[in-house]
Design a protein around this motif. Structure first.
Motif, mmCIF file in Angstrom:
data_model
loop_
_atom_site.group_PDB
_atom_site.id
_atom_site.type_symbol
_atom_site.label_atom_id
_atom_site.label_comp_id
_atom_site.label_asym_id
_atom_site.label_seq_id
_atom_site.Cartn_x
_atom_site.Cartn_y
_atom_site.Cartn_z
ATOM 1 N N TYR A 37 0.508 -1.441 -0.087
ATOM 2 C CA TYR A 37 -0.283 0.492 -0.226
ATOM 3 C C TYR A 37 1.015 1.429 -0.320
ATOM 4 N N SER A 73 -4.033 4.297 -2.612
ATOM 5 C CA SER A 73 -4.973 5.003 -1.236
ATOM 6 C C SER A 73 -6.155 6.157 -1.967
ATOM 7 N N ARG A 99 2.252 -1.202 4.734
ATOM 8 C CA ARG A 99 1.091 -0.481 4.260
ATOM 9 C C ARG A 99 1.499 1.429 4.713
ATOM 10 N N SER A 106 1.107 5.221 3.854
ATOM 11 C CA SER A 106 0.674 5.899 3.553
ATOM 12 C C SER A 106 1.070 8.238 3.145
ATOM 13 N N ILE A 151 -3.098 9.896 6.252
ATOM 14 C CA ILE A 151 -3.154 9.228 7.121
ATOM 15 C C ILE A 151 -5.465 9.878 6.865
ATOM 16 N N GLU A 187 -7.090 9.931 3.999
ATOM 17 C CA GLU A 187 -7.656 10.056 3.167
ATOM 18 C C GLU A 187 -9.516 9.499 2.932
ATOM 19 N N ARG A 193 3.540 -1.385 9.013
ATOM 20 C CA ARG A 193 3.639 0.374 8.203
ATOM 21 C C ARG A 193 4.727 0.383 7.737
#
Length: 366
Positions: A31, A59, A95, A97, A100, A102, A135
């Motif tokens: 991601y 995302s 993941r 981003s 955060i 989104e 993350r």
């Protein structure tokens, strides 16, 4: 220039966290992350003789899909995702981003609809595969943490490359203590909880499912929770930031929930289904490097001197029977610099102001 820490992280995820074996199929879910970590994971999986399968997500595209989610659409999406997951032996998700929040403007009913369909996919992944989720460090995360991009990257790799295996003996001692405990009492500023964990197993988390890791979790007996908790750690759920969440319990159920200006949104989440107002997890966190919250739950739930008390779905390994599409890890830090507090097991103080008292648990104090 290539960062060798990426290769070290991929090696840890493949060889320790998921212990991939020859011929095993692993779904690598990426991601918003750099190619480098995907390539490193593919190479490590192949080096172990495993078969990597890759999915790449964005995302903003995910938000657009959720924004107009329909039953027919997510029914077919979930059908194919579940078929794919059932064909996997392991799952690794990285993941990132860029933003955060989104998904913060996705209508709640659309998010609920999508999660209803996707829950069986998540359940199969958790129950039936070797999995690990983490993350990826981004400037957005660095900003959340109040750090420069470079400082946060260094912090990230220090956290993720911790020698988790060295903590296992002390984690096992905490598990043994929790397994024989009936009554738990937790006190601190704005918090006084009482509940039972009798006959519900405690589970050691030492870097095999989440990175970062560093917790032992169980679940309260579903109807046993009484009292009040004020969470002193900021959180984000379904893209919405919350601060100072306060929950009151009677016979296990959240009977009053407040979060300042976000109280209405908080209660909408807790009204997602009947199980969302009951607790599905109680966990004690102790990662020595993670000390401050950053609205990223994979980090925040492991904060040194913290515990989390989670509305929603219980894990199968420590099951109190609660079922929900919600699983919201809300965190309370009990170190002195956050106001202190105590955790008692059957009337005996086990941790005070974030520090474990029994000698067998001393290595978990960092």
């Amino acid at each position: 220039m290539h960062d060798a820490r990426i290769d070290a992280l991929a090696r840890q995820l493949v060889r320790y966290s998921t212990s991939l074996k020859k011929g095993e199929k692993v779904l690598i879910d990426l991601y918003d992350v750099p190619d480098a970590i995907g390539i490193a994971l593919i190479r490590e999986a192949r080096a172990k003789g495993a078969l990597p399968v890759v999915r790449i997500h964005d995302s903003r595209i995910t938000r657009e899909m959720l924004f107009g989610a329909e039953d027919a659409q997510y029914s077919i999406i979930a059908k194919h995702l579940l078929a794919e997951m059932k064909d996997m032996d392991a799952y690794l998700a990285i993941r990132g981003s860029h933003n955060i929040a989104e998904s913060s403007d996705v209508p709640a009913e659309r998010m609920k609809l999508a999660m209803k369909h996707l829950r069986p996919v998540i359940d199969h992944r958790v129950k039936k595969t070797k999995w690990c989720v983490l993350r990826w460090p981004t400037p957005a995360m660095a900003q959340q943490a109040g750090m420069s991009t470079q400082a946060f990257e260094d912090f990230y790799f220090d956290v993720c490359l911790l020698d988790y295996k060295a903590l296992i003996p002390a984690m096992n001692a905490l598990k043994k203590l929790m397994d024989k405990t009936d009554r738990v009492e937790i006190t601190g500023p704005g918090t006084h909880l009482k509940f039972s964990i009798k006959d519900i197993p405690a589970i050691v988390c030492g870097g095999t499912h989440n990175i970062p890791d560093g917790e032992v979790f169980t679940a309260p007996v579903r109807d046993s929770v009484e009292g009040v908790i004020t969470y002193n750690t900021p959180t984000i759920y379904q893209g919405i930031p919350f601060d100072n969440v306060r929950l009151e319990f009677s016979q296990g159920k959240v009977v009053k929930a407040e979060a300042g200006a976000k109280t209405k949104q908080l209660n909408k989440i807790l009204d997602s289904d009947p199980g969302a107002r009951y607790i599905g997890e109680f966990a004690i966190g102790f990662h020595p490097v993670i000390r401050e919250p950053m609205r990223d739950i994979l980090f925040d739930e492991k904060i040194a001197g913290s515990f989390h008390f989670t509305p929603g779905q219980a894990y199968e390994e420590a099951d109190n029977g609660n079922r929900s599409q919600v699983h919201w890890d809300l965190v309370n830090i009990q170190r002195k610099d956050y106001g202190g507090g105590e955790i008692k097991f059957d009337g005996k103080v086990i941790r005070k102001d974030g520090k474990f008292i029994p000698a067998a648990l001393a290595k978990l104090n960092g």
